[in-house]
Scaffold this active site. Sequence first.
Site, mmCIF file in Angstrom:
data_model
loop_
_atom_site.group_PDB
_atom_site.id
_atom_site.type_symbol
_atom_site.label_atom_id
_atom_site.label_comp_id
_atom_site.label_asym_id
_atom_site.label_seq_id
_atom_site.Cartn_x
_atom_site.Cartn_y
_atom_site.Cartn_z
ATOM 1 N N LYS A 1 0.856 -1.195 0.000
ATOM 2 C CA LYS A 1 0.000 0.000 0.000
ATOM 3 C C LYS A 1 0.888 1.240 0.000
ATOM 4 C CE LYS A 1 -3.118 2.787 2.819
ATOM 5 N NZ LYS A 1 -2.389 3.982 2.347
ATOM 6 N N SER B 1 3.534 6.978 10.965
ATOM 7 C CA SER B 1 3.329 7.554 12.287
ATOM 8 C C SER B 1 3.341 6.492 13.383
ATOM 9 C CB SER B 1 2.001 8.311 12.337
ATOM 10 O OG SER B 1 0.906 7.411 12.383
ATOM 11 N N GLU C 1 9.530 1.863 11.296
ATOM 12 C CA GLU C 1 10.220 3.112 11.636
ATOM 13 C C GLU C 1 9.134 4.159 11.719
ATOM 14 O OE1 GLU C 1 11.308 6.833 10.961
ATOM 15 O OE2 GLU C 1 11.968 5.981 9.050
ATOM 16 N N CYS D 1 11.714 12.155 8.679
ATOM 17 C CA CYS D 1 11.629 11.503 9.990
ATOM 18 C C CYS D 1 12.727 12.003 10.920
ATOM 19 C CB CYS D 1 11.747 9.985 9.826
ATOM 20 S SG CYS D 1 10.609 9.276 8.640
ATOM 21 N N GLU E 1 5.448 15.887 18.174
ATOM 22 C CA GLU E 1 5.870 15.811 16.776
ATOM 23 C C GLU E 1 4.950 16.677 15.908
ATOM 24 O OE1 GLU E 1 7.237 12.342 13.710
ATOM 25 O OE2 GLU E 1 5.259 12.110 14.628
#
Length: 541
Positions: free
Chosen positions: A212, A266, A293, A327, A425
């Site tokens: 995906k 996320s 990650e 990231c 974040e």
Amino acid sequence: MDEGFFHFKRPANEPVKAYQAESPEWEALRKELDSQAAAPIEIPCVIGGKRIYTEKTMKAVEPHRHSSVLATVHVAGPEELKQAVEAAMAAKAEWEALPWYHRVSVFLTAADLLTGPYRKKMIAACMLNQSKNVYEAEIDVICELADFLRFNAYRLEEIYADQPSNSRGVWNRNEYRPLEGFVAALSPFNFTSISGNLPSAPAMAGNVVVWKPSSSAVLASYYFLEILEEAGLPAGVINFVPSRGAEFGDCVVADPRMSGFHFTGSTEVFNSIWSRVGQNIGSYHSYPRLVGETGGKDFIFAHPTANVDALVSGMMRAAFAYCGQKCSAASRAYIPASLWPEIREKVHAIMPTLHTGDVRDIHAFLNAVIDQKSFAKIKEYLDYAKASDDCEILEGGNADDSVGYFVQPTLILAKKPDFRTMVEEIFGPVLTVYVYEDGKLDETLELCDSSTGYALSGSIYAADRMAIAKLEKALTHSAGNFYINDKPTGAVVDQQPFGGARRSGTNDKAGSRINMLRWLSTRTIKENRVPDTEVLYPHMK
């Protein structure tokens, strides 16, 4: 049957082209940008090698010019997702039985196609659909993606060569099998290199994959799939299914045959996947390998002996390159009071040069953030900061989505270390600075380590070697990628394997041997050439 030990030379990192203004490379790329923008395409699902056009569609646009449609994307629903799983399983036996060097050859060929005839097309697609300037796109979609393909192949050969010792009359060997079911791959918008690596690494090891891509960044990922097909990837090995996350979870992640999940995105999404797997653990044929990650609240920590010019450069590039949507982007900085006045002056001077604009503007340092959802989230933080007495917006702070999703590079001074933008974040071009008293170094190091649950990347700046050793030790578990006198972004495959722990993921280091091992299941075989015939042991006689 082929016989022999097959080796290939250790790869070198793909060189980065400069694309300077008015160079032939940049002029050719400008034409490609105009060509792709003027000719929208249809992006189907690709299941078992067949193009599937569904009734439900979405638009792929240019984030810096969101009225410009690049593609109509056909979205997989539950029926197509189930078909993708079945297509993967149908391709499994023949693919995993293929000798490893034939599998690897597909991906090495893809790397050569990517860095050769398809370089211009892939860079333009990445720039347009992901709003990256040419330098960032060249590094991402060409150099890093090619490095993943080449170094994964090299590490896979190393793994296969790792064999156990033998004793007299006994031959021991390790057989590195692919996982028993299929691997689900769910990729992010921000790096096409990661998007391409998530399905490719497991497939190279003999697995079949349901992939995906991010709904916000489909174009370059689709073109990469076409490159894999041209390189000889058999139908059904990697199935390409743009889809809704919830339906992907229901139809793919919940399937009992899912044996691995490769993810970048996320923390919240990865937590939900982990929870779903845990709730359904009794239904899986084998324990799924979960490799992820996730988020980060990456830091820069300056010691009073830091080189100010190097520190300012690191802060600006790490916080604002690609609009802080890496990231590893720095979003918090701890600065000693003794250095702050000079740093503040230099930052103020350089901020006006960080121009925001369209990707066609080669002088634009920043482009647009990826979509309306991201824009709204970042703007909410900026509005919060404007209304708070606990911070001061020193630079930037404005946002405008009338043409594209543009956010000014923003510098916030926090008056307390737990201010919201210091600990949450944001994933945008927002850097928050906390100024600490020089005499409170130890307390501030503790704040840096404990203020967030993330541990992805971070950097320190110091000249004093005793200070470097002290900071390095104090921040041991604060970052999976740790930099000394350098910005916390820009990890290079095989040089700084990337990944973090805590809420930042499983730290399986993309592009490394560690990651490739996750897609293999070892069978140890012992062959006794002269079997025992006695029952009683010698001491019993």
